[in-house]
Design a protein around this motif. Sequence first.
Motif, mmCIF file in Angstrom:
data_model
loop_
_atom_site.group_PDB
_atom_site.id
_atom_site.type_symbol
_atom_site.label_atom_id
_atom_site.label_comp_id
_atom_site.label_asym_id
_atom_site.label_seq_id
_atom_site.Cartn_x
_atom_site.Cartn_y
_atom_site.Cartn_z
ATOM 1 N N PHE A 86 -23.385 -6.331 16.018
ATOM 2 C CA PHE A 86 -24.484 -6.992 16.260
ATOM 3 C C PHE A 86 -25.257 -6.175 15.102
ATOM 4 N N ILE A 87 -24.143 -5.761 14.287
ATOM 5 C CA ILE A 87 -25.076 -5.042 12.788
ATOM 6 C C ILE A 87 -24.173 -5.506 12.373
ATOM 7 N N GLY A 88 -25.146 -5.764 10.443
ATOM 8 C CA GLY A 88 -24.146 -6.196 9.603
ATOM 9 C C GLY A 88 -23.234 -4.768 8.709
ATOM 10 N N SER A 89 -23.784 -4.111 8.513
ATOM 11 C CA SER A 89 -22.962 -3.012 7.494
ATOM 12 C C SER A 89 -23.015 -1.299 8.859
ATOM 13 N N ALA A 90 -22.000 -1.187 8.093
ATOM 14 C CA ALA A 90 -21.330 0.458 8.874
ATOM 15 C C ALA A 90 -22.985 1.338 8.745
ATOM 16 N N ASN A 91 -23.787 1.922 7.671
ATOM 17 C CA ASN A 91 -24.806 1.755 7.974
ATOM 18 C C ASN A 91 -26.406 2.055 8.672
ATOM 19 N N LYS A 92 -26.408 0.809 9.378
ATOM 20 C CA LYS A 92 -27.151 0.486 10.092
ATOM 21 C C LYS A 92 -27.644 1.332 11.533
#
Length: 190
Positions: A144-150
């Motif tokens: 449920f996250i679009g990019s690893a920095n979330k």
Amino acid sequence: MNTYKVPELRIHAILPESVANGPGKRTVIWVQGCSLGCAGCFNPQTHSFHQGTRVNPLELAQEILSQQTSIEGITLTGGEPLFQIEALESLLSTLRANSSLSVILLTGFEWDEIFRLQGDRLFPYVDVIISGRFIKEKRLAQSFIGSANKEFHFLTTRYSLSDFQDVPVCEITISPEGNTFITGIDPLAW
């Protein structure tokens, strides 16, 4: 006599039931308006502050409450929810006072920015905040996250990171008119 006018909430779309926008079956609310400009955003149609539908957050809360037996909670996304803090506070405080529905809020703002915007006003009504801008080069599209920095911020003990592991990457809805709608994380963008 002072009368308080509830600020309207500008909405892009509402999906009454989704399984790809957090744990369990959830009502998803896409707010309208965002100026963060994340390259590769999955929802660029939510960016304009001059589009969308204006709704009374108290009326929206009543609509959601009427469906609370068929959903686990709501997910707020966008657009950028934190550009509408006052209206969201009306919506979420009503839901929290009248139900046990969970609330997940996705924001492009970083954790320290949330405090500068006074977004912490929403903390008493939110279970999980997922923060950080989408970074195309760090695209992850899982859990449920679009990019690893979330970053996940668990404000209550209702959920843990493991609850997000099995959330489907996306779901496809076909309306009775034949319109196709993809929600969750865009599985086709690479």
